[in-house]
Design a protein around this motif. Structure first.
Motif, PDB file in Angstrom:
ATOM      1  N   ILE A 420       0.814  -1.285   0.083  1.00 42.12           N
ATOM      2  CA  ILE A 420      -0.006   0.115   0.086  1.00 42.12           C
ATOM      3  C   ILE A 420       0.908   1.422   0.060  1.00 42.12           C
ATOM      4  O   ILE A 420       0.403   2.278   0.157  1.00 42.12           O
ATOM      5  CB  ILE A 420      -0.953   0.072   1.112  1.00 42.12           C
ATOM      6  N   GLY A 421       2.200   1.149  -0.111  1.00 38.10           N
ATOM      7  CA  GLY A 421       2.986   2.267  -0.077  1.00 38.10           C
ATOM      8  C   GLY A 421       3.212   3.200   1.200  1.00 38.10           C
ATOM      9  O   GLY A 421       3.172   4.054   1.123  1.00 38.10           O
ATOM     10  N   MET A 422       3.323   1.990   2.148  1.00 33.10           N
ATOM     11  CA  MET A 422       3.629   2.747   3.712  1.00 33.10           C
ATOM     12  C   MET A 422       4.712   3.678   3.502  1.00 33.10           C
ATOM     13  O   MET A 422       5.688   3.275   2.995  1.00 33.10           O
ATOM     14  CB  MET A 422       3.485   1.709   4.675  1.00 33.10           C
ATOM     15  N   GLY A 423       4.604   4.650   4.662  1.00 34.54           N
ATOM     16  CA  GLY A 423       5.840   5.273   4.925  1.00 34.54           C
ATOM     17  C   GLY A 423       6.729   4.713   5.808  1.00 34.54           C
ATOM     18  O   GLY A 423       6.443   3.842   6.425  1.00 34.54           O
ATOM     19  N   ASP A 424       7.745   5.606   6.287  1.00 33.35           N
ATOM     20  CA  ASP A 424       8.727   5.420   7.332  1.00 33.35           C
ATOM     21  C   ASP A 424       8.885   6.427   8.328  1.00 33.35           C
ATOM     22  O   ASP A 424       8.214   7.408   7.991  1.00 33.35           O
ATOM     23  CB  ASP A 424      10.246   4.891   6.487  1.00 33.35           C
ATOM     24  N   ASP A 425       9.680   6.320   9.380  1.00 29.41           N
ATOM     25  CA  ASP A 425       9.747   7.283  10.391  1.00 29.41           C
ATOM     26  C   ASP A 425      11.388   7.400  10.875  1.00 29.41           C
ATOM     27  O   ASP A 425      11.662   6.505  11.468  1.00 29.41           O
ATOM     28  CB  ASP A 425       9.072   6.816  11.366  1.00 29.41           C
ATOM     29  N   ILE A 426      12.065   8.209  10.035  1.00 24.87           N
ATOM     30  CA  ILE A 426      13.284   8.270  10.312  1.00 24.87           C
ATOM     31  C   ILE A 426      13.746   8.582  11.662  1.00 24.87           C
ATOM     32  O   ILE A 426      15.152   8.531  12.080  1.00 24.87           O
ATOM     33  CB  ILE A 426      14.239   9.019   9.072  1.00 24.87           C
ATOM     34  N   ALA A 470      -4.425   8.588   5.547  1.00 27.65           N
ATOM     35  CA  ALA A 470      -4.035   8.715   4.051  1.00 27.65           C
ATOM     36  C   ALA A 470      -3.805   7.478   3.372  1.00 27.65           C
ATOM     37  O   ALA A 470      -4.077   7.240   2.126  1.00 27.65           O
ATOM     38  CB  ALA A 470      -2.821   9.682   3.831  1.00 27.65           C
ATOM     39  N   VAL A 471      -3.321   6.594   4.007  1.00 24.68           N
ATOM     40  CA  VAL A 471      -2.617   5.451   3.432  1.00 24.68           C
ATOM     41  C   VAL A 471      -3.274   4.237   4.061  1.00 24.68           C
ATOM     42  O   VAL A 471      -2.588   3.798   5.370  1.00 24.68           O
ATOM     43  CB  VAL A 471      -0.923   5.247   3.467  1.00 24.68           C
ATOM     44  N   ASN A 472      -3.931   3.261   3.914  1.00 28.74           N
ATOM     45  CA  ASN A 472      -4.487   1.988   4.324  1.00 28.74           C
ATOM     46  C   ASN A 472      -5.261   1.161   3.653  1.00 28.74           C
ATOM     47  O   ASN A 472      -5.442   1.602   2.405  1.00 28.74           O
ATOM     48  CB  ASN A 472      -5.282   2.720   5.640  1.00 28.74           C
ATOM     49  N   VAL A 473      -5.078  -0.130   3.880  1.00 25.73           N
ATOM     50  CA  VAL A 473      -5.650  -1.412   3.137  1.00 25.73           C
ATOM     51  C   VAL A 473      -7.136  -0.906   2.611  1.00 25.73           C
ATOM     52  O   VAL A 473      -7.441  -1.015   1.533  1.00 25.73           O
ATOM     53  CB  VAL A 473      -5.161  -2.563   3.921  1.00 25.73           C
ATOM     54  N   ALA A 474      -8.029  -0.718   3.777  1.00 31.54           N
ATOM     55  CA  ALA A 474      -9.461  -0.272   3.448  1.00 31.54           C
ATOM     56  C   ALA A 474      -9.636   0.617   2.292  1.00 31.54           C
ATOM     57  O   ALA A 474     -10.278   0.269   1.196  1.00 31.54           O
ATOM     58  CB  ALA A 474     -10.211   0.142   4.386  1.00 31.54           C
ATOM     59  N   GLU A 475      -8.792   1.621   2.318  1.00 31.92           N
ATOM     60  CA  GLU A 475      -8.993   2.546   1.274  1.00 31.92           C
ATOM     61  C   GLU A 475      -8.543   2.086  -0.102  1.00 31.92           C
ATOM     62  O   GLU A 475      -9.243   2.104  -1.139  1.00 31.92           O
ATOM     63  CB  GLU A 475      -8.374   3.892   1.447  1.00 31.92           C
ATOM     64  N   HIS A 476      -7.326   1.349   0.000  1.00 31.52           N
ATOM     65  CA  HIS A 476      -6.723   0.975  -1.329  1.00 31.52           C
ATOM     66  C   HIS A 476      -7.685  -0.202  -2.028  1.00 31.52           C
ATOM     67  O   HIS A 476      -7.791  -0.377  -3.197  1.00 31.52           O
ATOM     68  CB  HIS A 476      -5.309   0.161  -1.045  1.00 31.52           C
ATOM     69  N   ARG A 477      -8.438  -0.926  -0.737  1.00 31.13           N
ATOM     70  CA  ARG A 477      -9.296  -2.282  -1.479  1.00 31.13           C
ATOM     71  C   ARG A 477     -10.422  -1.719  -2.243  1.00 31.13           C
ATOM     72  O   ARG A 477     -10.791  -2.202  -3.431  1.00 31.13           O
ATOM     73  CB  ARG A 477      -9.641  -3.033  -0.380  1.00 31.13           C
TER      74      ARG A 477
END
Ligand code: GLC
Ligand code: CA
Length: 596
Positions: A420-426, A470-477
């Protein structure tokens, strides 16, 4: 506290893991679970050669009991999702009792389960349920080192002449093996550390809280084999052998890939073939291609079934910035042929830093400049970022990177959340920035847990464009054009083309260096893969010797493309970062029809 199986040794004594009792070994699952509809390894011994793997950290995926920590039951509840996505096997990194000073790769009990993740029964149920859905389970086997909290180490430091005295590599002076590089350069400056208790130095290739086991000691080798037997008895389908180049040391060498190390892995393979036929061994050997290939072993002494292909990964990232296929073509050409039954494990990202150990200093500096401009983005000799932010949020680049991953020789390993193109936290420590909770929906706990997010094992991603709202599986589905739906359709196409797993690769000459083309072929299928690595549209002429008149069909749509010309060329036009998988059909099939 752990939930290990009953310890057969008297209280007080530290258990050497006993060999399982073969007569009563059951591969047991709790009675009410339905067992495996998967073909047995004997029926499908080469499943790993066409499989898509998915690496998932148990604690990061789904929390079922509201304590803010993912668990087996949570993961089990998401098997439907993983089946829907179309993955064939899960790789579970360590879930054993651990002080968690190295994400669980610091193990303090090899045959236990961190009780926060569940019980042995929960694990067995997970394996059985996964099998029922056609999904195999591979677990991590970390045999190079233990945590310093492991009872073996505690015994070794306090009782040098006791049964564990020789389980680790102890020396009075730190003067041997000085040619071995330090791997975790951010935190360690030597592979030797002083132990106050024993009054000696001990050897460690990773953190100083991770003493290396002494493989010269036959009792260590036996103990390691019994750990493998213990887990194989739970019905798992394979093991990722963590950090295997470093098992043995020898003065005057770099202490990597030594002969006795290979001998021991071959011994493990022999054991697995005899006692657990079909169980797959996967080598984590971050080495150049000619060293990696040695971990397949020889016909006489086979070692691993799958070896991760470390060198190809950074070349994919470099190619996207250099906009040329040169580096990728070189590494493909340098890659030795696979031995019979062997397979590469390919990946874009995993739970570690994007390692740059296998590139030249010049390439490394370029990679840092492109992908890790801020110091906090770097870790050890690598980059601690997730795929989507690495590729600057560009769907096109992420898609192209996946198209390459899925069409290169090897079995691809996906990393949870990247679909789902998750982000990171540097701003998190070490490699934790790429290990944050899975984002299932836009609720306060991201659908990962109903506990207070403050209690999560790591915070959710909070930065603007990557936060769970903004980025989650439910929305992507629900969105047909989402990254998730796109990847799922790619996996469906790949499933129709086993040639991607088992076929040969031939590089195709093109008139434009930014266009990477190659043919994947076996007796049944041929696919021509064409990839535009550049940020502008390209039209390239491809040379296809011996293929005059062949038909090309787009594997995704079935649409027909122009035939290969009589002069054995074809022109392909691609948008920026575009790619095609073209099913190649030989003209004679049609001629045959006409003749009849
Ligand atoms: C492997 C693991 C990594 C770990 C290291 C030491 O490289 O992938 O996460 O830190 O081994 O155990
Ligand atoms: Ca939990």
């Amino acid at each position: 506290m752990t939930s290990s199986t009953p310890d057969p040794t008297p209280t007080g004594a530290i258990p050497l893991i006993p060999a399982p009792d073969r007569a009563s070994a059951t591969h047991a699952v709790p009675e009410d679970t339905v067992v495996a509809t998967l073909p047995s390894p004997a029926e499908d011994p080469h499943w790993y050669r066409t499989a898509v793997f998915y690496e998932v950290l148990t604690h990061a995926f789904m929390d079922s009991n509201h304590d803010g920590i993912g668990d087996f039951e949570g993961l089990r509840s998401k098997l439907d999702y993983l089946q829907w996505l179309g993955v064939d096997a899960l790789w579970l990194p360590p879930f054993y009792p651990s002080p968690m000073a190295d994400g669980g790769y610091d193990i303090s009990d090899y045959t236990g389960i961190d009780e926060r993740y569940g019980t042995m029964d929960d694990f067995r149920t997970l394996v059985a349920d996964a099998h029922e859905r056609g999904i195999r389970i591979v677990i991590d086997m970390v045999m190079n080192h233990t945590s310093d909290q492991h009872p073996w180490f505690q015994a070794s430091r306090t009782d040098p002449s006791g049964p564990y005295g020789d389980f680790y590599v102890w020396r009075d002076r730190p003067s041997e093996y000085l040619d071995a590089r330090v791997i975790f350069v951010d935190t360690e400056d030597s592979n030797w550390s002083w132990d106050e208790v024993r009054g000696q130095f001990f050897w460690h290739r990773f953190f100083s809280h991770q003493p290396d086991l002494n493989f010269e000691n036959p009792a260590v080798r036996e103990a390691v084999k019994n750990v493998l037997r213990f887990w194989a008895d739970t019905g798992v389908d394979g093991f990722r052998l963590d950090a295997i180049p470093y098992l043995y040391e020898e003065d005057g060498t770099n202490c990597e890939n030594l002969l006795p190390t290979h001998d021991f892995i071959a011994e493990l393979r022999q054991m697995v073939d005899d006692e657990y036929p079909g169980t797959v061994l996967i080598a984590e050997a971050n080495q150049p291609p000619h060293e990696v290939v040695a971990y397949f072993g020889t016909d006489a002494a086979p070692e691993c079934h799958v070896c991760f292909h470390f060198p190809i990964m950074p070349k994919i990232f470099a190619a996207l910035r250099e906009e040329t296929s040169k580096g990728v073509r070189e590494v493909l050409a340098e890659t030795p042929p696979l031995p019979k039954g062997g397979q590469w494990g390919t990946f874009l990202r995993n739970h570690d830093e994007l390692t740059l150990e296998m590139v030249t200093e010049e390439e490394r500096q370029k990679m840092y400049a492109w992908y890790a401009p801020e110091p906090r983005m770097r870790a050890n000799v690598g980059i601690r970022r997730r795929l989507m932010p690495l590729l600057r949020g560009s769907r096109r680049e992420v898609e192209l990177a996946h198209a390459l991953l899925l069409s290169f020789p090897g079995s691809p390993f996906l990393y949870y959340g990247d679909e789902i193109g998750m982000g990171d936290d540097i701003w998190l420590n070490d490699r934790d920035g790429v290990r944050t909770p899975m984002q299932w929906d836009d609720s306060p706990g991201a659908g990962y847990s109903t506990a207070d997010p403050e209690s999560f094992y790591l915070p959710l991603i909070s930065s603007g464009m990557y936060r769970p709202t903004a980025v989650n599986v439910a929305e992507h589905r629900t969105r047909p054009t989402s990254m998730l739906n796109w990847l799922r359709s790619m996996l469906q196409i790949r499933r129709k083309y086993p040639v991607f797993g088992i076929g040969s690769l031939t590089l195709v000459a093109t008139s434009d260096d930014a266009v990477l083309a190659f043919l994947r072929r076996d007796e049944r299928q041929s696919v021509l893969c064409v990839n535009n690595l550049s940020t502008t549209s390209r039209s390239a002429r491809l040379q296809l010797p011996g293929m005059a008149g062949w038909h090309l069909y787009d594997a995704a749509s079935g649409n027909r493309f122009p035939d290969v010309r009589e002069d054995e060329t074809v022109d392909i036009t691609l948008g920026r970062h575009g790619f095609y998988w073209l099913d190649v059909t030989f003209l004679d099939e049609e001629k045959d029809d006409e003749d009849q």
